[in-house]
Design a protein around this motif. Structure first.
Motif, PDB file in Angstrom:
ATOM      1  N   THR A  46       0.830  -1.205   0.000  1.00  0.00           N
ATOM      2  CA  THR A  46       0.000   0.000   0.000  1.00  0.00           C
ATOM      3  C   THR A  46       0.863   1.254   0.000  1.00  0.00           C
ATOM      4  O   THR A  46       0.575   2.221  -0.723  1.00  0.00           O
ATOM      5  N   LEU A  90      -6.841  -8.595   7.482  1.00  0.00           N
ATOM      6  CA  LEU A  90      -7.891  -8.220   6.533  1.00  0.00           C
ATOM      7  C   LEU A  90      -8.051  -6.706   6.480  1.00  0.00           C
ATOM      8  O   LEU A  90      -8.342  -6.145   5.412  1.00  0.00           O
ATOM      9  N   ALA A  91      -7.858  -6.029   7.596  1.00  0.00           N
ATOM     10  CA  ALA A  91      -7.921  -4.560   7.588  1.00  0.00           C
ATOM     11  C   ALA A  91      -6.825  -3.974   6.695  1.00  0.00           C
ATOM     12  O   ALA A  91      -7.050  -2.984   5.987  1.00  0.00           O
ATOM     13  N   PHE A  93      -5.621  -5.489   4.083  1.00  0.00           N
ATOM     14  CA  PHE A  93      -6.058  -5.734   2.707  1.00  0.00           C
ATOM     15  C   PHE A  93      -7.094  -4.696   2.284  1.00  0.00           C
ATOM     16  O   PHE A  93      -7.035  -4.173   1.167  1.00  0.00           O
ATOM     17  N   ASP A  94      -8.039  -4.400   3.160  1.00  0.00           N
ATOM     18  CA  ASP A  94      -9.048  -3.401   2.836  1.00  0.00           C
ATOM     19  C   ASP A  94      -8.405  -2.036   2.579  1.00  0.00           C
ATOM     20  O   ASP A  94      -8.828  -1.294   1.680  1.00  0.00           O
ATOM     21  N   ILE A  97      -6.936  -2.102  -0.906  1.00  0.00           N
ATOM     22  CA  ILE A  97      -7.986  -1.919  -1.911  1.00  0.00           C
ATOM     23  C   ILE A  97      -8.386  -0.445  -1.993  1.00  0.00           C
ATOM     24  O   ILE A  97      -8.525   0.125  -3.091  1.00  0.00           O
ATOM     25  N   ALA A  98      -8.556   0.204  -0.858  1.00  0.00           N
ATOM     26  CA  ALA A  98      -8.980   1.608  -0.845  1.00  0.00           C
ATOM     27  C   ALA A  98      -7.934   2.494  -1.510  1.00  0.00           C
ATOM     28  O   ALA A  98      -8.273   3.409  -2.284  1.00  0.00           O
ATOM     29  N   ARG A 101      -7.979   1.959  -5.265  1.00  0.00           N
ATOM     30  CA  ARG A 101      -9.122   2.663  -5.859  1.00  0.00           C
ATOM     31  C   ARG A 101      -8.806   4.148  -6.022  1.00  0.00           C
ATOM     32  O   ARG A 101      -9.105   4.751  -7.059  1.00  0.00           O
ATOM     33  N   TRP A 201     -13.821 -12.622  -1.518  1.00  0.00           N
ATOM     34  CA  TRP A 201     -12.906 -11.576  -1.988  1.00  0.00           C
ATOM     35  C   TRP A 201     -13.586 -10.627  -2.955  1.00  0.00           C
ATOM     36  O   TRP A 201     -13.268  -9.426  -2.983  1.00  0.00           O
ATOM     37  N   ASP A 203     -16.621  -9.681  -2.690  1.00  0.00           N
ATOM     38  CA  ASP A 203     -17.358  -8.784  -1.805  1.00  0.00           C
ATOM     39  C   ASP A 203     -16.439  -7.760  -1.135  1.00  0.00           C
ATOM     40  O   ASP A 203     -16.896  -6.685  -0.728  1.00  0.00           O
ATOM     41  N   ARG A 204     -15.153  -8.072  -1.037  1.00  0.00           N
ATOM     42  CA  ARG A 204     -14.196  -7.126  -0.455  1.00  0.00           C
ATOM     43  C   ARG A 204     -13.646  -6.173  -1.503  1.00  0.00           C
ATOM     44  O   ARG A 204     -12.820  -5.303  -1.178  1.00  0.00           O
ATOM     45  N   GLY A 205     -14.077  -6.356  -2.754  1.00  0.00           N
ATOM     46  CA  GLY A 205     -13.742  -5.359  -3.762  1.00  0.00           C
ATOM     47  C   GLY A 205     -12.712  -5.726  -4.794  1.00  0.00           C
ATOM     48  O   GLY A 205     -12.300  -4.860  -5.583  1.00  0.00           O
TER      49      GLY A 205
END
Length: 543
Positions: A46, A90-91, A93-94, A97-98, A101, A201, A203-205
């Motif tokens: 990230t 998982l946080a 990973f989210d 993704i953010a 994006r 996954w 659903d997680r984007g």
């Protein structure tokens, strides 16, 4: 050097984002270490996504980051729906993704559907009893009367593809390590569970999946012996002595791919690509992507394992995909985490930076999607990893006959003046090759003529020209060191491009035919008019 820029031609408004896309592969263990434990992680990725976005790529492909005992470094999954603590949470990973994006990057992740880790709860239950809930979720078989394995099948990493388990009193199958038991993907319950993990996954984007070793997913239930291959070629693995027609490449795989496609189609704009290796990859790549109800794309190992670059090799790939009705869409890559880096296989003593510039232009002019492996934009050669630092089970088993995979997986060099090239403050899981340090990102940022700056320019070139991104490919000159092909765009003004490369070691006398305007050149200048130096690459546009 860029001599002219052409305006972008029109393309259909509904063009899929992935068609002709450039995706950047990240191997998480080796990209960036945010917590200084010597292993790369999601937070490190990230933090460095700005670099990826600056390349102009359409998205990233992440190799596995799932919970795993790491016997095969993430390709032995023990929980499909969680992040291994070594990579974060998982946080994390989210957050990745953010950030992706925000930077306009798509995110494609691996899915390993042919096998799990032997520490997966499914397998622990399966080996405990022949009558449990997961008893038929893996490939089990009785011994032959003499106690030997059920068939002659061999594993990729050496030795029989069968391991005896005293708890069940049966053999279990594994196409790879014995700690990677083969899933029984014929079982609808197994398919349901794998699709549920994929949905998690989605659903997680995530924007799509690369399906690892998918042609291994289903076996012949008759357990028929594979016939031998008797062609006299030298081989380093027992696996390669067989014609593998029974332990992989079964026609029932298509039905499972139909289900994968139906799931991803229920989410807008998702993309699926198969990894297809083996002797029948050409056929299977087309089969796995034909029509509108299978995968979107597939790639094989045509370029990844080739020991030299030739014009015949270049055009062989696109020739498999002539654009017939109902045909799928190819993907190509010159380097990845499973193969020695292209510059070390193909440069053959020539200037590595010059070769890297030419290879990047060549990759960007191929028809299909293209994958750029981390460090390829820096021109990194295959790293030297001494035997005592090897961790790849295949490399250790076959040393020194093969280069192995570790040399393509060493840490990404970020800052030349920092310890471990800025990857980590502690000794990394694999060593940094000293040759990589002067090629670090910060060093190349300061050099306008570096491979990094050229890579950005060439990726932008591909995005400007629809003929490169989605057009047809037509060979003009092949068979020797001179490679010439056209890229032809079908929309609006029917853009036409001429791509010219000298793949050899010697100068070639050549001038463009009338009616073509030079758009891009690497390893060539105006002083070279009428000749092509070795490793020169030129792109012309029809006037």
């Amino acid at each position: 050097m860029s001599l002219a820029e052409a305006p972008a031609a029109g393309a259909p408004a509904d063009q899929e984002w992935w068609r002709g896309a450039v995706l950047y592969q990240i191997y998480p263990r080796s990209f960036a270490d945010s917590n200084n434990d010597g292993v790369g992680d999601l937070a490190g990725i990230t933090a460095h996504l700005d670099h990826v976005a600056s390349l102009g790529v359409d998205g990233i492909w992440l190799s596995p980051f799932f919970k795993s005992p790491m016997k095969d470094f993430g390709y032995d999954v023990s929980d499909y729906c969680d992040v291994d603590p070594i990579f974060g949470s998982l946080a994390d990973f989210d957050a990745l993704i953010a950030r992706a994006r925000a930077l306009g990057l798509k995110v494609v992740i691996d899915q390993v559907f042919s096998h799990t880790s032997d520490e997966h709860p499914w397998f622990i239950d399966s080996r405990a009893s022949r009558k449990g809930a997961h008893a038929d979720w893996y490939v089990w078989a009785d011994a032959k009367p003499d106690g030997s394995p059920p068939s002659n099948w061999q594993s990729v990493f050496g030795g029989p593809a069968w391991t005896w388990d005293a708890r069940r009193g049966q053999y279990y199958m594994h196409n790879f390590l014995s700690s990677q038991p083969q899933l029984n993907v014929r079982n609808p319950e197994v398919q349901d569970a794998l699709l549920a993990a994929a949905r998690f996954w989605l659903d997680r984007g995530v924007d799509g999946f690369r399906l690892d070793a998918i042609n291994f997913a289903i076996h012949n239930p008759a357990l028929t012996d594979n016939p031998p291959i008797n062609d006299g070629k030298k081989r380093t693995r027992p696996f390669d002595f067989q014609d593998k027609i029974h332990n992989q490449s079964q026609p029932e795989i298509i039905g499972f791919l139909n289900r994968v496609r139906a799931l991803t189609d229920s989410y807008e704009g998702r993309f699926t690509v198969a990894e297809v290796g083996g002797d029948y990859a050409d056929r299977e790549m087309r089969e796995f992507t034909a029509g509108g109800d299978r995968l979107h794309s597939a790639y094989g190992f045509l370029y990844l394992y080739a020991d030299h670059l030739s014009s015949d090799l270049v055009v062989k790939g696109p020739a498999m995909w002539p654009g017939d009705q109902g045909e799928g869409w190819p993907s190509w890559t010159f380097s990845n985490h499973d193969a020695p880096r292209a510059v070390s296989r193909w440069a053959q003593g020539r200037d590595e930076d010059a070769f890297s510039r030419m290879a990047m232009l060549l990759l960007m002019t191929l028809r299909g999607n293209v994958f750029v492996y981390q460090g390829e934009e820096l021109g990194l050669p295959q790293a030297h990893v001494p035997f005592e630092r090897l961790v790849d089970p295949e490399a250790i088993a076959n040393w020194p006959e093969t280069l192995g995979r570790d040399g393509a997986r060493t840490p990404m060099p970020w800052t030349a003046g920092q310890p471990n090239a800025g990857f980590s403050t502690v000794e990394p899981w694999l060593p940094v090759d000293p040759r990589h340090i002067p090629k670090a990102v910060d060093a190349q940022e300061a050099d306008a003529g570096s491979v990094l700056h050229v890579a950005r320019r060439l990726i932008a070139l591909r995005k400007r020209h629809p003929a490169l991104r989605v057009g047809a490919m037509e060979p003009v000159e092949t068979g020797g060191d001179l490679l010439i092909f056209k890229r032809l765009e079908r929309y609006e003004e029917a853009e036409r491009l001429l791509c010219v490369f000298n793949l050899g070691h010697d100068v070639i006398n050549w001038s463009p035919p009338a009616g073509w305007r030079l758009v891009e050149a690497v390893n060539w200048s105006k002083a070279d008019a009428g000749r092509l130096p070795p490793l020169a690459g030129l792109l012309f546009e029809a006037e």
